[in-house]
Write a protein that holds these residues in place. Structure first.
Motif: not given
Length: 364
Positions: A22-29, A40-42, A76-86, A88-91
């Protein structure tokens, strides 16, 4: 009957199992800029065995921000940060959806450079939100009375959601989930107690649901219906939104959303927040109103999930705090392994402690 551990077609994707995070607010950005980061990626990669990861609430604009250090998806910075996460999740073999979020009146002017918060109407929210204190640590402050969004501002709000969906696609997400629950902006428009408007977005149930449905249509237009889900919480009190007509409103929007052939409807049940246990009569009514996949969430364990799957009342179950403490939750449920204890004091804000240091079963 399907089990929790069988695949599920959810719109454009096929989930390997029906145990969702489920979506979970964690406040770590990372401030400033609310940028998704390596920590967050980890965290997300650790939980990639979920059938689907639904990201924490991700603000569609600075106006939509309601808590400190929550990530956005409008720069753009947020999009790039999420791209590193997605990536890694796909990998790691996982799938991930972005939850698109505007908190409305559940916010504070200090999060918006002093500008007032917004909502459907200027109805006070007599509670608090979390901002950064003078010592740099999270502190709770009262939410101010919001201003009502003007009629000519609402197309801009819809466009913010649409643009967020475009950005989510660019960031590599598999799906998006519109947050229409828990007393946030779209729920504030839908609920009779927080919407006191006398224009075409207020009064009747159809009018109060108008913004939610326009947002969904805008997000679908930005991507496609089979990549879009929505979360609703029709019964229960959330963030000061009581909504005396919530049960009827939930069935109304479920039927309207069903006509749009979305990837899924995500039902947040009230018992996770201390509310009543949802009865099966309402579940059956919701199933009749909405022909597409339904994801249930709220106080779930394996027994509850399997009972509702067997009854055909849900198609998958989303787990929240249990997934925080158990990054390998699907395996633990499948093999009936013991669960790690939760540490609520580290749910919100901070660093790796209480975030990425929960062990998998058998690890030190």
């Amino acid at each position: 009957m399907p089990s929790l551990f069988e695949p599920l077609d959810l719109g454009a994707v096929t989930l390997p199992n029906r145990v969702l995070m489920a979506p979970l607010t964690r406040m770590r950005a990372t401030p400033p800029g609310d940028v998704p980061n390596d920590l967050m990626r980890e965290y997300y990669v650790q939980r990639a065995s979920a059938g689907l990861l639904v990201s924490e609430g991700t603000q569609i604009s600075n106006e939509g921000k309601g808590y400190m250090d929550t990530p956005g998806i409008h720069s753009p910075e947020q999009v790039a940060g999420w791209r590193r996460i997605t990536d890694a999740v796909h990998e790691a073999g996982g799938l991930i959806a972005a939850q698109l979020w505007h908190t409305g009146r559940v916010s504070h002017e200090s999060l918006h450079d002093g500008r007032p918060t917004v909502s459907a109407s200027a109805v006070p929210y007599r509670n608090r939100t979390t901002v950064r204190g003078e010592d740099g640590r999270p502190t709770r402050v009262p939410c101010p009375t919001p201003r009502a969004l003007a009629l000519d501002e609402l197309p801009r709000v819809v466009e913010d959601y649409r643009r967020a969906a475009v950005n989510a696609r660019e960031a590599g997400f598999d799906l998006v989930e519109v947050h229409g629950a828990h007393g946030y902006l779209l729920h504030q428009f839908l609920a009779a107690d927080t919407n006191q408007r006398d224009d075409e977005y207020g009064g009747s149930l159809a009018n109060r649901a108008r913004l939610m449905l326009e947002v969904v249509d805008g997000v679908v237009d930005a991507w496609s219906a089979d990549r879009v889900g929505i979360r609703i919480s029709p019964i229960g009190s959330f963030n000061g939104t009581e909504d005396p007509e919530g049960a009827e409103a939930g069935l109304f929007v479920a039927e309207e959303l069903g006509r749009r052939d979305l990837a899924f409807l995500h039902l947040s049940e009230p018992d996770w927040a201390g509310g009543p246990v949802l009865d099966d009569d309402y579940r059956r009514a919701l199933r009749a109103a909405h022909p597409g996949p339904i994801v249930g969430a709220g106080g779930y364990d394996r027994a509850k999930a399997e009972r509702l799957l067997d009854a055909g009342l849900i198609d998958a179950a989303a787990f929240g705090r249990t997934f925080i403490a158990n990054p390998d939750l699907p395996r633990r449920l499948a093999e009936d392994l013991p669960l790690n204890p939760q540490r609520p004091e580290s749910f919100y804000g901070g660093d790796a402690e209480g975030y990425t240091d929960y062990p998998e079963h058998g690890a030190a």
